[in-house]
Design a protein around this motif. Structure first.
Motif, PDB file in Angstrom:
ATOM      1  N   ALA A  82      18.547 -13.413  11.363  1.00 24.79           N
ATOM      2  CA  ALA A  82      17.751 -13.317  12.581  1.00 24.79           C
ATOM      3  C   ALA A  82      16.520 -14.203  12.480  1.00 24.79           C
ATOM      4  O   ALA A  82      15.942 -14.371  11.406  1.00 24.79           O
ATOM      5  CB  ALA A  82      17.329 -11.869  12.802  1.00 24.79           C
ATOM      6  N   THR A  83      16.123 -14.767  13.610  1.00 18.54           N
ATOM      7  CA  THR A  83      14.882 -15.510  13.708  1.00 18.54           C
ATOM      8  C   THR A  83      13.941 -14.674  14.561  1.00 18.54           C
ATOM      9  O   THR A  83      14.259 -14.367  15.715  1.00 18.54           O
ATOM     10  CB  THR A  83      15.120 -16.892  14.344  1.00 18.54           C
ATOM     11  OG1 THR A  83      16.089 -17.585  13.567  1.00 18.54           O
ATOM     12  CG2 THR A  83      13.846 -17.708  14.372  1.00 18.54           C
ATOM     13  N   VAL A  84      12.795 -14.303  13.986  1.00 18.10           N
ATOM     14  CA  VAL A  84      11.859 -13.409  14.667  1.00 18.10           C
ATOM     15  C   VAL A  84      10.456 -13.992  14.601  1.00 18.10           C
ATOM     16  O   VAL A  84      10.157 -14.853  13.765  1.00 18.10           O
ATOM     17  CB  VAL A  84      11.867 -12.001  14.025  1.00 18.10           C
ATOM     18  CG1 VAL A  84      13.210 -11.332  14.194  1.00 18.10           C
ATOM     19  CG2 VAL A  84      11.492 -12.055  12.568  1.00 18.10           C
ATOM     20  N   LYS A  85       9.582 -13.503  15.511  1.00 18.77           N
ATOM     21  CA  LYS A  85       8.176 -13.917  15.463  1.00 18.77           C
ATOM     22  C   LYS A  85       7.497 -13.190  14.309  1.00 18.77           C
ATOM     23  O   LYS A  85       7.622 -11.972  14.172  1.00 18.77           O
ATOM     24  CB  LYS A  85       7.471 -13.581  16.769  1.00 18.77           C
ATOM     25  CG  LYS A  85       7.888 -14.453  17.906  1.00 18.77           C
ATOM     26  CD  LYS A  85       6.964 -14.262  19.071  1.00 18.77           C
ATOM     27  CE  LYS A  85       7.364 -15.248  20.143  1.00 18.77           C
ATOM     28  NZ  LYS A  85       6.326 -15.428  21.122  1.00 18.77           N
ATOM     29  N   LYS A  86       6.780 -13.947  13.498  1.00 14.85           N
ATOM     30  CA  LYS A  86       6.181 -13.381  12.293  1.00 14.85           C
ATOM     31  C   LYS A  86       5.116 -12.329  12.635  1.00 14.85           C
ATOM     32  O   LYS A  86       5.093 -11.257  12.041  1.00 14.85           O
ATOM     33  CB  LYS A  86       5.579 -14.490  11.436  1.00 14.85           C
ATOM     34  CG  LYS A  86       5.021 -13.990  10.127  1.00 14.85           C
ATOM     35  CD  LYS A  86       4.529 -15.110   9.251  1.00 14.85           C
ATOM     36  CE  LYS A  86       3.964 -14.570   7.948  1.00 14.85           C
ATOM     37  NZ  LYS A  86       3.545 -15.649   7.061  1.00 14.85           N
ATOM     38  N   LYS A  87       4.241 -12.618  13.608  1.00 18.39           N
ATOM     39  CA  LYS A  87       3.176 -11.672  13.955  1.00 18.39           C
ATOM     40  C   LYS A  87       3.743 -10.360  14.492  1.00 18.39           C
ATOM     41  O   LYS A  87       3.315  -9.277  14.101  1.00 18.39           O
ATOM     42  CB  LYS A  87       2.225 -12.292  14.983  1.00 18.39           C
ATOM     43  CG  LYS A  87       1.323 -13.341  14.412  1.00 18.39           C
ATOM     44  CD  LYS A  87       0.368 -13.862  15.451  1.00 18.39           C
ATOM     45  CE  LYS A  87      -0.508 -14.952  14.871  1.00 18.39           C
ATOM     46  NZ  LYS A  87      -1.445 -15.495  15.859  1.00 18.39           N
ATOM     47  N   THR A  88       4.730 -10.456  15.383  1.00 17.79           N
ATOM     48  CA  THR A  88       5.341  -9.252  15.940  1.00 17.79           C
ATOM     49  C   THR A  88       6.025  -8.445  14.845  1.00 17.79           C
ATOM     50  O   THR A  88       5.910  -7.214  14.801  1.00 17.79           O
ATOM     51  CB  THR A  88       6.364  -9.629  17.031  1.00 17.79           C
ATOM     52  OG1 THR A  88       5.731 -10.469  17.983  1.00 17.79           O
ATOM     53  CG2 THR A  88       6.919  -8.399  17.707  1.00 17.79           C
ATOM     54  N   TYR A  89       6.711  -9.144  13.953  1.00 14.39           N
ATOM     55  CA  TYR A  89       7.400  -8.470  12.853  1.00 14.39           C
ATOM     56  C   TYR A  89       6.409  -7.735  11.963  1.00 14.39           C
ATOM     57  O   TYR A  89       6.638  -6.586  11.585  1.00 14.39           O
ATOM     58  CB  TYR A  89       8.198  -9.498  12.051  1.00 14.39           C
ATOM     59  CG  TYR A  89       9.102  -8.903  11.012  1.00 14.39           C
ATOM     60  CD1 TYR A  89      10.371  -8.459  11.345  1.00 14.39           C
ATOM     61  CD2 TYR A  89       8.696  -8.775   9.685  1.00 14.39           C
ATOM     62  CE1 TYR A  89      11.219  -7.905  10.396  1.00 14.39           C
ATOM     63  CE2 TYR A  89       9.525  -8.233   8.731  1.00 14.39           C
ATOM     64  CZ  TYR A  89      10.782  -7.802   9.091  1.00 14.39           C
ATOM     65  OH  TYR A  89      11.615  -7.260   8.153  1.00 14.39           O
ATOM     66  N   LEU A  90       5.295  -8.390  11.623  1.00 16.69           N
ATOM     67  CA  LEU A  90       4.299  -7.752  10.765  1.00 16.69           C
ATOM     68  C   LEU A  90       3.636  -6.559  11.455  1.00 16.69           C
ATOM     69  O   LEU A  90       3.364  -5.536  10.812  1.00 16.69           O
ATOM     70  CB  LEU A  90       3.256  -8.764  10.309  1.00 16.69           C
ATOM     71  CG  LEU A  90       3.727  -9.727   9.222  1.00 16.69           C
ATOM     72  CD1 LEU A  90       2.680 -10.799   8.966  1.00 16.69           C
ATOM     73  CD2 LEU A  90       4.046  -8.981   7.943  1.00 16.69           C
ATOM     74  N   ILE A  91       3.378  -6.659  12.755  1.00 19.79           N
ATOM     75  CA  ILE A  91       2.785  -5.535  13.484  1.00 19.79           C
ATOM     76  C   ILE A  91       3.743  -4.344  13.477  1.00 19.79           C
ATOM     77  O   ILE A  91       3.339  -3.204  13.213  1.00 19.79           O
ATOM     78  CB  ILE A  91       2.405  -5.958  14.916  1.00 19.79           C
ATOM     79  CG1 ILE A  91       1.219  -6.915  14.868  1.00 19.79           C
ATOM     80  CG2 ILE A  91       2.085  -4.742  15.782  1.00 19.79           C
ATOM     81  CD1 ILE A  91       0.907  -7.586  16.188  1.00 19.79           C
ATOM     82  N   LEU A  92       5.019  -4.608  13.752  1.00 22.48           N
ATOM     83  CA  LEU A  92       6.008  -3.529  13.711  1.00 22.48           C
ATOM     84  C   LEU A  92       6.168  -2.973  12.300  1.00 22.48           C
ATOM     85  O   LEU A  92       6.369  -1.774  12.113  1.00 22.48           O
ATOM     86  CB  LEU A  92       7.355  -4.023  14.237  1.00 22.48           C
ATOM     87  CG  LEU A  92       7.444  -4.222  15.749  1.00 22.48           C
ATOM     88  CD1 LEU A  92       8.738  -4.913  16.108  1.00 22.48           C
ATOM     89  CD2 LEU A  92       7.329  -2.893  16.459  1.00 22.48           C
ATOM     90  N   LEU A  93       6.062  -3.847  11.318  1.00 20.23           N
ATOM     91  CA  LEU A  93       6.177  -3.417   9.926  1.00 20.23           C
ATOM     92  C   LEU A  93       5.052  -2.450   9.564  1.00 20.23           C
ATOM     93  O   LEU A  93       5.288  -1.410   8.940  1.00 20.23           O
ATOM     94  CB  LEU A  93       6.164  -4.638   9.000  1.00 20.23           C
ATOM     95  CG  LEU A  93       6.268  -4.383   7.513  1.00 20.23           C
ATOM     96  CD1 LEU A  93       7.629  -3.817   7.173  1.00 20.23           C
ATOM     97  CD2 LEU A  93       6.043  -5.673   6.755  1.00 20.23           C
TER      98      LEU A  93
END
Length: 148
Positions: A82-93
């Motif tokens: 998957a290719t995801v936005k890094k900022k969104t991924y970190l916020i969800l993380l």
């Protein structure tokens, strides 16, 4: 590649032919064959495994964790990355990682469900720490995307 090469061992019958690892002669110059270093043995084993995979043979795995590794390798070949936005991924993380929110975001539904099922144990929280250590050093492209 590691130092060394494969040679066929000549036997009396075709059924007994096996590939055998033989260290290069320059590795053995001035050495007793019993004094091969562990690094040389490790390099030889890695090259043997790579050659076996290139020849179409399966990985040699040992014990329970070897079977888990084979299952994970089969699963990883099956799913696209998957290719995801890094900022969104970190916020969800950070906010929902203990429940698998970041795994759902990258469309890994089964892993997200496992995180959700075990969220009360604290194990997914520990996995989130590991996920953060993997994602934070990754460089994002010009659009802020990373490949998982």
């Amino acid at each position: 590649m590691a130092k060394g090469k494969y040679r066929d061992r000549h036997h009396k019958t075709e059924e007994e032919k096996n590939l055998t690892w033989v260290l290069d002669k320059e590795d053995m110059k001035g050495r007793d064959p019993d004094e091969v270093t562990p690094a040389q043995l490790a390099d030889a084993e890695f090259e043997r495994q790579a050659a076996a995979l290139a020849a179409g043979q399966e990985d040699e795995v040992y014990g329970f964790w070897g079977k888990v590794y084979k299952l994970q390798q089969k699963y990883e070949k099956r799913i696209p990355h998957a290719t995801v936005k890094k900022k969104t991924y970190l916020i969800l993380l950070v906010l929902l990682g203990w429940m698998g929110g970041h795994r759902y975001y990258e469309h890994r539904w089964v892993l997200g469900a496992i995180y959700t099922a075990f969220c009360w144990t604290g194990i997914p929280f520990a996995m989130c720490v590991i996920d953060a250590m993997i994602v934070i050093p990754k460089k994002a492209d010009e659009n802020g995307m990373i490949t998982m």
